[in-house]
Design a protein around this motif. Structure first.
Motif, mmCIF file in Angstrom:
data_model
loop_
_atom_site.group_PDB
_atom_site.id
_atom_site.type_symbol
_atom_site.label_atom_id
_atom_site.label_comp_id
_atom_site.label_asym_id
_atom_site.label_seq_id
_atom_site.Cartn_x
_atom_site.Cartn_y
_atom_site.Cartn_z
ATOM 1 N N ARG A 205 0.819 -1.212 0.000
ATOM 2 C CA ARG A 205 0.000 0.000 0.000
ATOM 3 C C ARG A 205 0.857 1.268 0.000
ATOM 4 O O ARG A 205 0.517 2.250 -0.652
ATOM 5 C CB ARG A 205 -0.960 -0.017 1.187
ATOM 6 N N PRO B 59 -6.082 -6.530 -5.375
ATOM 7 C CA PRO B 59 -5.815 -5.292 -6.124
ATOM 8 C C PRO B 59 -6.818 -4.171 -5.830
ATOM 9 O O PRO B 59 -6.419 -3.015 -5.697
ATOM 10 C CB PRO B 59 -5.901 -5.734 -7.590
ATOM 11 N N TRP C 64 -5.812 -0.658 -4.098
ATOM 12 C CA TRP C 64 -6.092 0.608 -4.778
ATOM 13 C C TRP C 64 -6.898 1.537 -3.879
ATOM 14 O O TRP C 64 -6.577 2.722 -3.758
ATOM 15 C CB TRP C 64 -6.832 0.358 -6.092
ATOM 16 N N HIS C 65 -7.934 1.023 -3.237
ATOM 17 C CA HIS C 65 -8.742 1.881 -2.359
ATOM 18 C C HIS C 65 -7.959 2.320 -1.127
ATOM 19 O O HIS C 65 -8.261 3.369 -0.543
ATOM 20 C CB HIS C 65 -10.038 1.180 -1.962
ATOM 21 N N GLN D 288 -4.940 3.237 -1.266
ATOM 22 C CA GLN D 288 -4.032 4.275 -1.760
ATOM 23 C C GLN D 288 -4.802 5.490 -2.268
ATOM 24 O O GLN D 288 -4.210 6.410 -2.841
ATOM 25 C CB GLN D 288 -3.175 3.710 -2.899
ATOM 26 N N TYR D 289 -6.071 5.513 -2.046
ATOM 27 C CA TYR D 289 -6.973 6.522 -2.581
ATOM 28 C C TYR D 289 -7.604 7.243 -1.402
ATOM 29 O O TYR D 289 -8.203 6.612 -0.534
ATOM 30 C CB TYR D 289 -8.004 5.787 -3.434
#
Length: 183
Positions: free
Chosen positions: A23, A120, A124-125, A127-128
């Motif tokens: 992450r 994945p 991604w979430h 890192q958002y």
């Protein structure tokens, strides 16, 4: 037999460390438009901030308050603007291990933790700079506390823990009400 199941603490620590590395590697980069909107809201005057979260009936306020607190403590840049999401994503890994252990076994918990650590969409979430990984963390925490409360209905610690996790859940995302309905 699978050696990790014999000593799950080391396995969970290793998987959580892996989740942190995965992450953290993608936290940099430009903000997306909706991340900028949350940051602008967090940085606004207190009156404007309260007016914005009161007018916004689409998003419950917990994530906005967390971002405002983060801005007050550290300021917000690319990394700190995504800190709540990243920390929530990493903390979800040991919590899903705990839940897997509660409902099945340590081996199931380790498998669930490994799958979540490398998922994945969850990476991604995480890192958002939005509320989605916090939602996952609170769903897992609420559900684990619900299982403990189901098994020990008179335990005050699980009543309080379940209540706090569930209130935080529904103040993070309205889908939290669906989790409560299922529970």
């Amino acid at each position: 037999s699978w050696r990790a199941a014999a000593n799950p603490l080391w396995a969970v620590l290793a998987i959580t460390a892996l989740a942190l590395v995965v992450r953290a590697s993608g936290l940099s980069g430009d903000f997306y438009a909706d991340e900028v909107w949350i940051i602008d809201s967090a940085r606004s005057s207190y009156d404007k901030f309260l007016q914005e979260i009161t007018d916004d009936w689409v998003h419950p306020p917990l994530f906005f308050f967390l971002m405002r607190g983060l801005d007050a403590l550290f300021g917000i840049d690319v990394l700190s603007g995504r800190l709540v999401a990243a920390v929530s994503g990493v903390l979800s890994v040991p919590v899903i291990f705990w839940l897997g252990t509660l409902v099945h076994s340590a081996r199931a918990g380790i498998a669930a933790a490994a799958l979540l650590a490398l998922s994945p969409i969850h990476v991604w979430h995480s890192q958002y700079g939005r509320h989605y990984s916090l939602l996952v963390l609170l769903v897992l925490l609420s559900t684990a506390c619900f299982v403990k409360l189901w098994r020990e209905p008179r335990a005050v610690v699980w009543s309080v823990s379940y209540t706090l996790a569930t209130v935080a859940l529904v103040y993070t995302h309205y889908f939290g009400w669906l989790v409560v309905l299922c529970q």
